[in-house]
Design an enzyme around this catalytic site. Sequence first.
Site: not given
Length: 454
Positions: A46-47, A150, A155-157, A159, A197-199, A341, A363, A433
């Site tokens: 999925k990811n 989720c 979970r900010p944005v 970056l 680090v952010s995916v 996860d 995380i 999901r």
Amino acid sequence: MAGVSSKATRLSFKERPGFPGKCGMDQIRVVGGNPLKGVIPISGAKNAALPLIISSLLTSDTLTLENVPHLADVELLMRILGNHGVDISVNGRRERQSDGYARTIHFNCPTITETTASYDLVRKMRASFWVIGPLLAREGIARVSLPGGCAIGTRPVDLFIDGLKALGAEIEIEQGYVEARAPKGGLVGRHYVFPKVSVGATHTLMMAATLANGTTVLENSAREPEVVDLANCLKAMGAKIEGAGTPTISINGVTSLSGARHTVLPDRIETGTYAMAVAMAGGEVTLENTDASLLSAAIEAIRAAGAEITPTETGIHIIGHGDDIRPVDITTEPYPGFPTDLQAQFMALMTRAKGTSRIVETIFENRFMHVQELARLGADISLSGQTATIKGASELHGAPVMATDLRASVSLVIAGLAAKGETTVSRVYHLDRGFERLEEKLTRCGAIVERVSD
Ligand code: UD1
């Protein structure tokens, strides 16, 4: 549309995509006690599928993705891309293909018809925020709602915003929307160091930089296999990318990208989840179409807990001993560390260990919502800040429980497999999901798992 067979089914996303659990009221009923025996085919990740699908916005040619999992998040994202002008057709949607489940899907976006991604759609899945990168790179403008997703932390944005600003974008936040504009002549290649680090931010900046003027160097990038998979697909589309899978990725901007054909890599989280299910419920299972090297840290932890794991040519063979589980301490970390996860699933496994284990979540700050649900099955878990201490119990007992997020929900299913009696997991839409045909895959291995509709 180039490369699309006449058998392709064009999808209309005006209606809700047909999906088990779409009403959100279904439950999963699990009767514990049966060891698992058989073969489980692992789906495409999925990811990886999500950013790959989003990358179709970068080209006017057809991007064909193979091994796309049939998941609610994927269907929703396709609906979102439909709004931006991506024409989507699916091959073999109703047919079984050679590996059992995989779908081949064609994405074609001759022109971007909409540069706004609305709150209504983006709030349902955080990853859809990532469209901001391709929209900005190709159209020079993007207006994307701040995300939802989720409930596992704030979970900010920040970056994404800092990174896109580094590439020359002007960004404002207006009424819950991020409004971004590229400079005249397009985004500009720059050197950017992610402060954390952010995916998602790595995926987004990498996609944006493929069409920027000049060279972008991204430092402290995420090293997840899904980042490498996206980079490989972008390279097949003509992007010039080096270093994906290491902390430093460099991208030489090109003027346009072409179509490509790419196979989504196996789902390492699904792989680890079933491996933990076997370790916990006992039995002997082969996980097919996957690759042990994608989840070395998790495999090491499952082995330390006492299961026997042998990589095969096409997957992983696992023998679980159920009643003889050893306590193992883990800390979640960015790849190649133990994945957040798989934290909830590993906690489920540790509830049956002979001794006390500790799990540290580094995380996401609010990713322990499964603790109180596992406690309903008889688990003894105490929380202190980001550390959970689990005292292994000799037995778990089935109970009604509630899924709280995607990975937490599957931890309750695997705990239910090892519990005495019946467990019902409600709010199953979380499972849909991210886990393709979970009941079918487990039932084929002798588990008693069924979906019950209200
Ligand atoms: C992705 C995965 C998710 C996984 C997570 C961490 C997808 C679709 N989702 O989520 O399953 O749990 O990686 O492996 O691939 N952060 C900031 N500012 C930002 C962005 C992130 O502070 O602008 C923080 C987050 O709050 C979190 C950490 O960075 O604490 C890591 O998050 P990130 O890697 O971005 O997760 P996602 O990409 O959302």
